[in-house]
Design a protein around this motif. Structure first.
Motif, PDB file in Angstrom:
ATOM      1  N   LEU A 103       5.395  -2.582  -9.594  1.00 16.18           N
ATOM      2  CA  LEU A 103       5.945  -2.777  -8.032  1.00 16.18           C
ATOM      3  C   LEU A 103       5.147  -3.751  -7.229  1.00 16.18           C
ATOM      4  CD1 LEU A 103       7.726  -1.349  -6.231  1.00 16.18           C
ATOM      5  CD2 LEU A 103       6.017   0.360  -5.778  1.00 16.18           C
ATOM      6  N   ARG A 104       3.722  -3.808  -7.394  1.00 21.50           N
ATOM      7  CA  ARG A 104       2.700  -4.658  -6.818  1.00 21.50           C
ATOM      8  C   ARG A 104       3.359  -6.112  -7.293  1.00 21.50           C
ATOM      9  NH1 ARG A 104      -1.462  -2.881  -8.515  1.00 21.50           N
ATOM     10  NH2 ARG A 104      -1.751  -1.453  -6.920  1.00 21.50           N
ATOM     11  N   ALA A 105       3.669  -6.380  -8.534  1.00 21.73           N
ATOM     12  CA  ALA A 105       3.992  -7.722  -8.781  1.00 21.73           C
ATOM     13  C   ALA A 105       5.484  -7.942  -8.281  1.00 21.73           C
ATOM     14  CB  ALA A 105       3.920  -7.960 -10.433  1.00 21.73           C
ATOM     15  N   HIS A 106       6.342  -7.101  -8.182  1.00 18.12           N
ATOM     16  CA  HIS A 106       7.518  -7.376  -7.702  1.00 18.12           C
ATOM     17  C   HIS A 106       7.560  -7.685  -6.389  1.00 18.12           C
ATOM     18  CE1 HIS A 106      11.688  -6.469  -6.885  1.00 18.12           C
ATOM     19  NE2 HIS A 106      11.536  -5.407  -6.000  1.00 18.12           N
ATOM     20  N   ILE A 107       6.732  -7.024  -5.682  1.00 17.28           N
ATOM     21  CA  ILE A 107       6.665  -7.338  -4.037  1.00 17.28           C
ATOM     22  C   ILE A 107       5.919  -8.699  -3.757  1.00 17.28           C
ATOM     23  CG2 ILE A 107       5.337  -6.382  -1.979  1.00 17.28           C
ATOM     24  CD1 ILE A 107       5.782  -3.712  -2.804  1.00 17.28           C
ATOM     25  N   LYS A 150       6.351   8.979 -15.904  1.00 15.59           N
ATOM     26  CA  LYS A 150       5.277   9.279 -15.187  1.00 15.59           C
ATOM     27  C   LYS A 150       4.098   8.496 -15.895  1.00 15.59           C
ATOM     28  CE  LYS A 150       7.246  13.265 -13.812  1.00 15.59           C
ATOM     29  NZ  LYS A 150       8.572  12.921 -13.628  1.00 15.59           N
ATOM     30  N   ARG A 151       4.285   7.019 -15.656  1.00 16.55           N
ATOM     31  CA  ARG A 151       2.968   6.135 -16.134  1.00 16.55           C
ATOM     32  C   ARG A 151       2.695   5.500 -14.871  1.00 16.55           C
ATOM     33  NH1 ARG A 151       5.649   3.544 -21.580  1.00 16.55           N
ATOM     34  NH2 ARG A 151       5.307   5.386 -22.967  1.00 16.55           N
ATOM     35  N   ALA A 152       1.999   6.230 -14.085  1.00 14.85           N
ATOM     36  CA  ALA A 152       1.802   5.860 -12.684  1.00 14.85           C
ATOM     37  C   ALA A 152       1.068   4.623 -12.487  1.00 14.85           C
ATOM     38  CB  ALA A 152       0.624   6.857 -12.041  1.00 14.85           C
ATOM     39  N   ASP A 153       0.205   4.200 -13.577  1.00 14.45           N
ATOM     40  CA  ASP A 153      -0.650   2.867 -13.125  1.00 14.45           C
ATOM     41  C   ASP A 153       0.479   1.777 -13.616  1.00 14.45           C
ATOM     42  OD1 ASP A 153      -3.107   4.139 -12.546  1.00 14.45           O
ATOM     43  OD2 ASP A 153      -3.761   4.001 -14.555  1.00 14.45           O
ATOM     44  N   GLN A 154       1.382   1.874 -14.729  1.00 13.34           N
ATOM     45  CA  GLN A 154       2.307   0.779 -14.847  1.00 13.34           C
ATOM     46  C   GLN A 154       3.322   0.816 -13.953  1.00 13.34           C
ATOM     47  OE1 GLN A 154       5.017   1.787 -18.194  1.00 13.34           O
ATOM     48  NE2 GLN A 154       5.333  -0.420 -18.597  1.00 13.34           N
ATOM     49  N   ALA A 155       3.706   1.854 -13.252  1.00 10.43           N
ATOM     50  CA  ALA A 155       4.875   1.789 -12.005  1.00 10.43           C
ATOM     51  C   ALA A 155       4.043   0.962 -10.994  1.00 10.43           C
ATOM     52  CB  ALA A 155       5.068   3.107 -11.799  1.00 10.43           C
ATOM     53  N   ALA A 156       2.874   1.311 -10.683  1.00  7.55           N
ATOM     54  CA  ALA A 156       2.212   0.726  -9.517  1.00  7.55           C
ATOM     55  C   ALA A 156       2.019  -0.975  -9.826  1.00  7.55           C
ATOM     56  CB  ALA A 156       1.061   1.374  -9.022  1.00  7.55           C
ATOM     57  N   MET A 157       1.566  -1.171 -10.879  1.00  5.00           N
ATOM     58  CA  MET A 157       1.395  -2.570 -11.462  1.00  5.00           C
ATOM     59  C   MET A 157       2.625  -3.367 -11.387  1.00  5.00           C
ATOM     60  SD  MET A 157       0.171  -3.995 -14.966  1.00  5.00           S
ATOM     61  CE  MET A 157       1.922  -3.537 -15.714  1.00  5.00           C
ATOM     62  N   VAL A 213       0.816  -1.301   0.006  1.00  5.67           N
ATOM     63  CA  VAL A 213      -0.011  -0.013   0.096  1.00  5.67           C
ATOM     64  C   VAL A 213       0.931   1.132  -0.221  1.00  5.67           C
ATOM     65  CG1 VAL A 213      -1.530   1.341   1.414  1.00  5.67           C
ATOM     66  CG2 VAL A 213      -1.933  -1.113   1.053  1.00  5.67           C
ATOM     67  N   LEU A 214       1.943   1.332   0.743  1.00  5.86           N
ATOM     68  CA  LEU A 214       2.587   2.369   1.037  1.00  5.86           C
ATOM     69  C   LEU A 214       3.602   2.781  -0.251  1.00  5.86           C
ATOM     70  CD1 LEU A 214       4.054   1.713   4.510  1.00  5.86           C
ATOM     71  CD2 LEU A 214       2.537   3.783   3.917  1.00  5.86           C
ATOM     72  N   GLU A 215       4.200   1.548  -0.679  1.00 12.69           N
ATOM     73  CA  GLU A 215       5.026   1.898  -2.175  1.00 12.69           C
ATOM     74  C   GLU A 215       4.254   2.157  -3.193  1.00 12.69           C
ATOM     75  OE1 GLU A 215       8.318  -0.799  -2.455  1.00 12.69           O
ATOM     76  OE2 GLU A 215       8.441  -1.443  -0.398  1.00 12.69           O
ATOM     77  N   THR A 216       3.147   1.522  -3.432  1.00 16.02           N
ATOM     78  CA  THR A 216       2.308   1.830  -4.590  1.00 16.02           C
ATOM     79  C   THR A 216       1.850   3.430  -4.543  1.00 16.02           C
ATOM     80  OG1 THR A 216       0.410   0.666  -3.714  1.00 16.02           O
ATOM     81  CG2 THR A 216       1.652  -0.538  -5.259  1.00 16.02           C
ATOM     82  N   CYS A 228      12.963   1.888   0.179  1.00 11.66           N
ATOM     83  CA  CYS A 228      12.954   3.097   0.960  1.00 11.66           C
ATOM     84  C   CYS A 228      12.905   4.375   0.400  1.00 11.66           C
ATOM     85  CB  CYS A 228      14.102   2.965   2.294  1.00 11.66           C
ATOM     86  SG  CYS A 228      13.649   1.613   3.613  1.00 11.66           S
ATOM     87  N   ALA A 229      13.960   4.594  -0.264  1.00 13.60           N
ATOM     88  CA  ALA A 229      14.031   5.570  -1.266  1.00 13.60           C
ATOM     89  C   ALA A 229      12.960   6.044  -1.905  1.00 13.60           C
ATOM     90  CB  ALA A 229      15.370   5.679  -2.091  1.00 13.60           C
ATOM     91  N   LEU A 230      12.356   5.177  -2.572  1.00  8.03           N
ATOM     92  CA  LEU A 230      11.126   5.361  -3.327  1.00  8.03           C
ATOM     93  C   LEU A 230      10.050   6.090  -2.712  1.00  8.03           C
ATOM     94  CD1 LEU A 230      10.820   4.958  -6.303  1.00  8.03           C
ATOM     95  CD2 LEU A 230       9.675   2.597  -5.939  1.00  8.03           C
ATOM     96  N   VAL A 231       9.813   5.599  -1.339  1.00  7.88           N
ATOM     97  CA  VAL A 231       8.843   5.952  -0.436  1.00  7.88           C
ATOM     98  C   VAL A 231       9.292   7.527  -0.091  1.00  7.88           C
ATOM     99  CG1 VAL A 231       7.499   5.774   1.569  1.00  7.88           C
ATOM    100  CG2 VAL A 231       7.922   3.878   0.171  1.00  7.88           C
ATOM    101  N   ALA A 232      10.374   7.631   0.244  1.00  5.22           N
ATOM    102  CA  ALA A 232      11.031   8.862   0.906  1.00  5.22           C
ATOM    103  C   ALA A 232      10.991  10.076  -0.365  1.00  5.22           C
ATOM    104  CB  ALA A 232      12.357   8.842   1.385  1.00  5.22           C
TER     105      ALA A 232
END
Length: 238
Positions: free
Chosen positions: A209-213, A200-207, A96-99, A147-151
Motif C-alpha cells: 500500500l505504501r509503494a502504491h501511494i 492476514k499478512r499485515a506487513d506485506q499489505a502495508a508495504m 499513515v491512515l491507510e497503512t 476509502c472502503a479500505l479505511v472504513a
C-alpha cells in the motif's frame, strides 16, 4: 396477521442553497470545468446556476477558506494554482491512515467490516479481460477502494479524516488516470494489496500500500497545467 412494519424514512438533512452551490463548485473543480487560473464573477455563477448572488458569495467564501479560490480586487474570483506542498502533506497523512487501517484489518479486529472487503474483491480481483478501461470509472473506483479500505477497519474517526483528505486531493488523483498504464497498474497493485489482506499478512499489505501511494505521489509532482487543460477537453472528470 399484521402487515409488516414499514421502514422509517431516513432523517432529512436540510441543505441550504449555499450548500448546494458549494458542492456544485467543488464538482466543477474536480471535473475540470474550473481549472487553476480560471476567472469568473459572482454574477456569472448566479446566472449559470440559477440562484441569487447571496448563496454564491457564501459558497465562494467557504471555498476561499479551504484554499480553492481567491477573491480579486474589483475583478471577481480566481481558481487558485495547485499547492503542491499541501498535496505532499495530505499524501503523507493518507499513507499513515491507510497503512494503519490494513494492519488493523489483518489483526482481525471484531470491528472489521468483512462485507466491504468482499465488495472490493468483486471489483478488483477479476480476470484481465473483465477490467474496465474507462478512466473516469476506474478513477472513481480507485477513490472508493481506498476509502472502503479505511472504513473497513472500523474506526469511524479515521474514516472521517480520510474522507476529508480524499476530498482535497480528488482533482490530482483523477489526473493520474490520463494514462492507460496507470489504469493497468492500479488493478495489479490493488489486487496484490487485497490478497495480502485476505492472507492476514499485515506487513506485506502495508508495504504494498505504501509503494502504491508513493507511486501516485510521484506522479503528482509531474503534473503540469497543460495536463489539467487536456483533462478539461477530454472530459476525464465526468
Amino acid at each position: 396477521m399484521h402487515a409488516p412494519a414499514r421502514p422509517r424514512p431516513a432523517p432529512h438533512v436540510h441543505r441550504s442553497r449555499a450548500d448546494e452551490v458549494y458542492e456544485q463548485l467543488k464538482r466543477d473543480v474536480a471535473e475540470f470545468n474550473l481549472v487553476p487560473g480560471d476567472r469568473f464573477t459572482e454574477n456569472e455563477l448566479s446566472e449559470r446556476l440559477g440562484v441569487s448572488r447571496t448563496p454564491v458569495r457564501q459558497a465562494l467564501f467557504r471555498l476561499q477558506q479551504e484554499g480553492y479560490v481567491e477573491v480579486l480586487f474589483r475583478s471577481g474570483w480566481r481558481v487558485l494554482p495547485f499547492d503542491f506542498d499541501q498535496f505532499e502533506q495530505l499524501y503523507d497523512l493518507r499513507m499513515v491512515l491507510e497503512t494503519t487501517a490494513v494492519q488493523r484489518i489483518c489483526a482481525d479486529d471484531l470491528r472489521v467490516d468483512q462485507a466491504l472487503l468482499a465488495q472490493l474483491a468483486a471489483i478488483w480481483l477479476v480476470p484481465a479481460a473483465e477490467r474496465s478501461s474507462d478512466a473516469a470509472q476506474v478513477s472513481k473506483w480507485d477513490e472508493e477502494f481506498h476509502c472502503a479500505l479505511v472504513a473497513a477497519a472500523g474506526n469511524n474517526e479515521m474514516a472521517r479524516v480520510h474522507r476529508d483528505v480524499t476530498d482535497r486531493i480528488r482533482i490530482i488523483r483523477r489526473l493520474d488516470f490520463t494514462k492507460q498504464m496507470r489504469i493497468d497498474a492500479t488493478y495489479d497493485e490493488h489486487a496484490k494489496i487485497l490478497k495480502a489482506v485476505q492472507r492476514k499478512r499485515a506487513d506485506q499489505a502495508a508495504m504494498l500500500l505504501r509503494a502504491h501511494i508513493e507511486t501516485s505521489q510521484a506522479e503528482v509532482r509531474k503534473i503540469t497545467l497543460h495536463q489539467v487543460h487536456l483533462a478539461r477537453t477530454s472530459g476525464l472528470g465526468k
